[in-house]
Design an enzyme around this catalytic site. Structure first.
Site, PDB file in Angstrom:
ATOM      1  N   GLU A   1       0.844  -1.201   0.000  1.00 37.76           N
ATOM      2  CA  GLU A   1       0.000   0.000   0.000  1.00 37.76           C
ATOM      3  C   GLU A   1       0.878   1.250   0.000  1.00 37.76           C
ATOM      4  O   GLU A   1       1.799   1.369   0.799  1.00 37.76           O
ATOM      5  CB  GLU A   1      -0.893  -0.014   1.254  1.00 37.76           C
TER       6      GLU A   1
ATOM      7  N   ARG B   1      -0.331  10.544   0.991  1.00 34.32           N
ATOM      8  CA  ARG B   1      -0.105  11.599   1.989  1.00 34.32           C
ATOM      9  C   ARG B   1       0.909  12.645   1.579  1.00 34.32           C
ATOM     10  O   ARG B   1       1.082  13.639   2.277  1.00 34.32           O
ATOM     11  CB  ARG B   1       0.367  10.979   3.302  1.00 34.32           C
TER      12      ARG B   1
ATOM     13  N   LYS C   1     -10.441  -2.314   7.691  1.00 32.80           N
ATOM     14  CA  LYS C   1      -9.215  -1.947   8.406  1.00 32.80           C
ATOM     15  C   LYS C   1      -9.636  -1.520   9.822  1.00 32.80           C
ATOM     16  O   LYS C   1     -10.627  -0.798   9.974  1.00 32.80           O
ATOM     17  CB  LYS C   1      -8.582  -0.784   7.644  1.00 32.80           C
TER      18      LYS C   1
HETATM   19  C1  3PG Z   1      -1.728   3.843   8.097  1.00 33.87           C
HETATM   20  O1  3PG Z   1      -1.525   4.524   7.107  1.00 33.87           O
HETATM   21  O2  3PG Z   1      -2.592   2.971   8.136  1.00 33.87           O
HETATM   22  C2  3PG Z   1      -0.902   4.087   9.317  1.00 33.87           C
HETATM   23  O3  3PG Z   1      -0.175   5.263   9.201  1.00 33.87           O
HETATM   24  C3  3PG Z   1       0.019   2.977   9.594  1.00 33.87           C
HETATM   25  O4  3PG Z   1       0.310   3.049  10.928  1.00 33.87           O
HETATM   26  P1  3PG Z   1       1.785   2.732  11.472  1.00 33.87           P
HETATM   27  O5  3PG Z   1       2.685   3.810  10.894  1.00 33.87           O
HETATM   28  O6  3PG Z   1       1.650   2.883  12.990  1.00 33.87           O
HETATM   29  O7  3PG Z   1       2.181   1.366  11.068  1.00 33.87           O
END
Ligand code: 3PG
Length: 180
Positions: free
Chosen positions: A39, A43, A126
């Site tokens: 994924e 962002r 999710k």
């Molecule tokens: C996401 O995009 O789902 C989260 O930013 C992932 O979270 P993590 O950086 O704590 O793994």
């Protein structure tokens, strides 16, 4: 079938693109470790360009994350994304993804949101932000009334805690940035 492949992969690596050169080496490291479902979050300004580049690699199954509106969903499909992920649930996104035939994972954090998902025909969600919401203990309680739903917990998952999640049948896979 996308969700079966994700279940087998167990971990959904999530990348936020800062330096494209860095992302290229992360993607090839993941690929050489058999993690070809990846994924890429929407962002940063570089994310679409990166998504487009990696979608051209037929050995990879690249999806877009952090999708928050229908325009973004349509844009990522047009550049070749194979799946989509959102931090929350928004009915028009679920409907559009279904019309486009795109495997799509909305985010949930509450029983009401899980009920919204089920009533829109969604059975893979999710669970975000997992560790902040109480981690596996919270998910165990939340999932109990919804035996048909599979969860992809994400947020605060790391090398120390991911295996604990994967012990549970209601966990389809875990997502996170700890490998990237
Ligand atoms: C996401 O995009 O789902 C989260 O930013 C992932 O979270 P993590 O950086 O704590 O793994």
């Amino acid at each position: 079938m996308f969700f079966e492949a994700l279940r087998q992969q167990k971990i959904l690596p999530i990348i936020t693109v800062n330096e494209i050169a860095q992302t290229r080496s992360t993607v090839s490291m993941l690929k050489s470790n058999g993690l070809n479902i990846i994924e890429i979050t929407l962002r940063t300004p570089q994310s679409l360009e990166a998504l487009e580049e990696f979608c051209k690699d037929s050995d990879l199954v690249i999806g877009a994350g952090s999708i928050s509106n229908v325009d973004q969903l349509e844009q990522v499909v047009s550049i070749g994304a194979k799946f989509g992920v959102s931090p929350g649930i928004f009915e028009p996104l679920v409907i559009r993804a279904s019309q486009l035939g795109l495997p799509y994972i909305p985010g949930v954090a509450t029983p009401s949101e899980i009920m919204t998902a089920i009533n829109l025909g969604v059975n893979q969600v999710k669970f975000f932000p997992s560790e902040t919401l109480g981690g596996i203990a919270a998910l165990k309680s939340l999932s109990a009334p919804f035996p048909t739903v599979s969860f992809i917990p994400t947020g605060g998952i790391n090398a120390e805690n991911y295996e604990e999640y994967l012990k549970h049948k209601f966990v389809l896979a875990v997502g996170g940035t700890w490998l990237t």
